[in-house]
Design an enzyme around this catalytic site. Structure first.
Site, PDB file in Angstrom:
ATOM      1  CG  ASP A   1      -2.055   0.982   1.102  1.00 34.03           C
ATOM      2  OD1 ASP A   1      -2.365   1.401  -0.037  1.00 34.03           O
ATOM      3  OD2 ASP A   1      -2.624   1.360   2.148  1.00 34.03           O
TER       4      ASP A   1
ATOM      5  CG  HIS B   1      -0.627   2.247  -9.354  1.00 28.79           C
ATOM      6  ND1 HIS B   1      -0.809   1.894  -8.032  1.00 28.79           N
ATOM      7  CD2 HIS B   1      -1.704   3.014  -9.679  1.00 28.79           C
ATOM      8  CE1 HIS B   1      -1.946   2.414  -7.592  1.00 28.79           C
ATOM      9  NE2 HIS B   1      -2.504   3.100  -8.574  1.00 28.79           N
TER      10      HIS B   1
ATOM     11  CD  GLU C   1     -13.452  -5.100  -0.784  1.00 27.39           C
ATOM     12  OE1 GLU C   1     -14.343  -5.945  -0.720  1.00 27.39           O
ATOM     13  OE2 GLU C   1     -12.241  -5.404  -0.660  1.00 27.39           O
TER      14      GLU C   1
ATOM     15  CD1 TRP D   1     -13.436  -5.314  -8.490  1.00 26.93           C
ATOM     16  CD2 TRP D   1     -12.915  -4.595 -10.545  1.00 26.93           C
ATOM     17  NE1 TRP D   1     -12.864  -6.361  -9.175  1.00 26.93           N
ATOM     18  CE2 TRP D   1     -12.537  -5.953 -10.448  1.00 26.93           C
ATOM     19  CE3 TRP D   1     -12.688  -3.934 -11.755  1.00 26.93           C
ATOM     20  CZ2 TRP D   1     -11.951  -6.659 -11.490  1.00 26.93           C
ATOM     21  CZ3 TRP D   1     -12.100  -4.631 -12.798  1.00 26.93           C
ATOM     22  CH2 TRP D   1     -11.736  -5.981 -12.666  1.00 26.93           C
TER      23      TRP D   1
ATOM     24  CG  LEU E   1       9.203 -17.174  -4.155  1.00 22.59           C
ATOM     25  CD1 LEU E   1       9.122 -17.194  -2.627  1.00 22.59           C
ATOM     26  CD2 LEU E   1       9.569 -15.771  -4.639  1.00 22.59           C
TER      27      LEU E   1
HETATM   28  C1  IPE Z   1      -5.272  -2.673   0.050  1.00 21.39           C
HETATM   29  O1  IPE Z   1      -5.000  -1.331  -0.163  1.00 21.39           O
HETATM   30  C2  IPE Z   1      -5.341  -3.394  -1.262  1.00 21.39           C
HETATM   31  C3  IPE Z   1      -4.065  -3.584  -1.937  1.00 21.39           C
HETATM   32  C4  IPE Z   1      -2.882  -3.248  -1.481  1.00 21.39           C
HETATM   33  C5  IPE Z   1      -4.151  -4.221  -3.211  1.00 21.39           C
HETATM   34  P1  IPE Z   1      -6.165  -0.262  -0.283  1.00 21.39           P
HETATM   35  O2  IPE Z   1      -5.492   1.041  -0.501  1.00 21.39           O
HETATM   36  O3  IPE Z   1      -7.154  -0.688  -1.288  1.00 21.39           O
HETATM   37  O4  IPE Z   1      -6.830  -0.349   1.161  1.00 21.39           O
HETATM   38  P2  IPE Z   1      -7.718   0.709   1.951  1.00 21.39           P
HETATM   39  O5  IPE Z   1      -8.795   1.184   1.019  1.00 21.39           O
HETATM   40  O6  IPE Z   1      -6.807   1.834   2.355  1.00 21.39           O
HETATM   41  O7  IPE Z   1      -8.230  -0.042   3.140  1.00 21.39           O
HETATM   42  C1  IPE Z   2      -1.648   0.280  -3.374  1.00 21.79           C
HETATM   43  O1  IPE Z   2      -1.471   1.639  -3.418  1.00 21.79           O
HETATM   44  C2  IPE Z   2      -1.987  -0.278  -4.722  1.00 21.79           C
HETATM   45  C3  IPE Z   2      -3.360  -0.761  -4.847  1.00 21.79           C
HETATM   46  C4  IPE Z   2      -4.260  -0.752  -3.896  1.00 21.79           C
HETATM   47  C5  IPE Z   2      -3.773  -1.268  -6.124  1.00 21.79           C
HETATM   48  P1  IPE Z   2      -2.685   2.674  -3.380  1.00 21.79           P
HETATM   49  O2  IPE Z   2      -3.107   2.980  -4.762  1.00 21.79           O
HETATM   50  O3  IPE Z   2      -3.755   2.205  -2.468  1.00 21.79           O
HETATM   51  O4  IPE Z   2      -1.962   3.944  -2.747  1.00 21.79           O
HETATM   52  P2  IPE Z   2      -2.537   4.957  -1.680  1.00 21.79           P
HETATM   53  O5  IPE Z   2      -3.041   4.160  -0.516  1.00 21.79           O
HETATM   54  O6  IPE Z   2      -3.614   5.725  -2.362  1.00 21.79           O
HETATM   55  O7  IPE Z   2      -1.356   5.801  -1.310  1.00 21.79           O
HETATM   56 MG    MG Z   3      -4.117   2.433  -0.484  1.00 23.32          MG
END
Ligand code: IPE
Ligand code: IPE
Ligand code: MG
Length: 249
Positions: free
Chosen positions: A22, A39, A69, A71, A133
């Protein structure tokens, strides 16, 4: 008394590490870039995590790439994420194969476009006989989906007369849950300064250890992974039991 887990070594390498990757968006914002750049930078951190896991002989690495979620994000961001996932599969699968990595995807891939589904299947098939792995990518994954899917499969087994409801136990449920054929998840790492599970593995993390770090995913590297392992080494895993020194009968 035999303990379920050997706690004797100070340098235990967890058999199975799962990571909630994240902070890509915040990393991009911090650097004055578009979210997609965050990303893309995140995929470099994925490579570092995989290299570390190979070098340290971690058996399984499970990476949360896209949640059920996610999506709900803008169409543009969702399509960028799909594109990056497809590119990763295209560009990295040969390299993973050379390093004897076995790739697996967990999640409901039926919602992806047929082209992406085919790419996923190709990558899985190419590495299916590898013995190094085990790399699991959680894509359109949700812990609740995983459990719901298991319930559906169990119900089908009952309907066809192969299982009696009274014979359902934790082992028979586990058989239908993702990752059941791999070591149990020892350590869950979450980057990006959030202290939640966000519907990642639920059933599988009953006795996992947790490591939360403020580091944003694109900045994740070997040093952060090492800190997580060192922290893991300081934990007393009791699995509901008592620690040996505490037994004064
Ligand atoms: C969790 O991160 C999902 C992934 C890392 C793929 P999110 O950014 O979607 O989680 P929330 O919305 O902060 O809980
Ligand atoms: C994690 O990074 C990647 C996915 C959830 C796909 P985020 O896109 O959630 O990054 P933040 O949380 O907005 O910084
Ligand atoms: Mg996030």
């Amino acid at each position: 008394m035999k303990f379920m887990y050997d706690n004797s070594s100070q340098h235990r390498i967890p058999k199975h590490v799962a990571i909630i990757m994240d902070g890509n968006g915040r990393w991009a914002k911090k650097h004055g870039k578009l979210r997609i750049k965050g990303h893309l930078a995140g995929t470099e951190a994925v490579q570092k995590a995989v290299q570390f896991a190979i070098k340290n002989e971690i058996q399984s690495l499970t990476l949360y790439a896209f949640s059920s979620e996610n999506w709900s994000r803008t169409d543009n961001e969702v399509s960028n994420l799909m594109e990056i996932f497809a590119l990763f599969l295209n560009d990295e699968v040969e390299n993973l194969n050379i390093h004897n990595v076995k790739l697996n995807i967990i999640g409901d891939i039926s919602r992806f476009k047929p082209k992406l589904q085919n790419r996923i299947k190709h990558a899985i098939n190419l590495t299916i006989h590898n013995t190094g792995l085990q790399l699991n990518i959680a894509a359109n994954y949700g812990g609740r989906w995983d459990i719901t899917n298991a319930i559906q499969l169990i119900a089908e087994k009952i309907k066809s007369g192969l299982l009696l409801p009274e014979h359902i136990n934790e082992d028979s449920v586990n058989e239908f849950i993702s990752l059941h054929d791999q070591p149990t998840v020892d350590l869950v790492i979450r980057t990006g300064k959030e202290y939640r599970i966000s519907n990642f593995l639920l059933w599988q993390i009953a006795y996992s250890e947790f490591y939360f770090t403020d580091v944003l995913w694109p900045d994740f590297d070997e040093a952060v992974f090492k800190s997580a392992i060192l922290s893991f080494n300081q934990r007393d895993r009791r699995f509901g039991n008592t620690i040996p020194d505490d037994i004064h009968e």
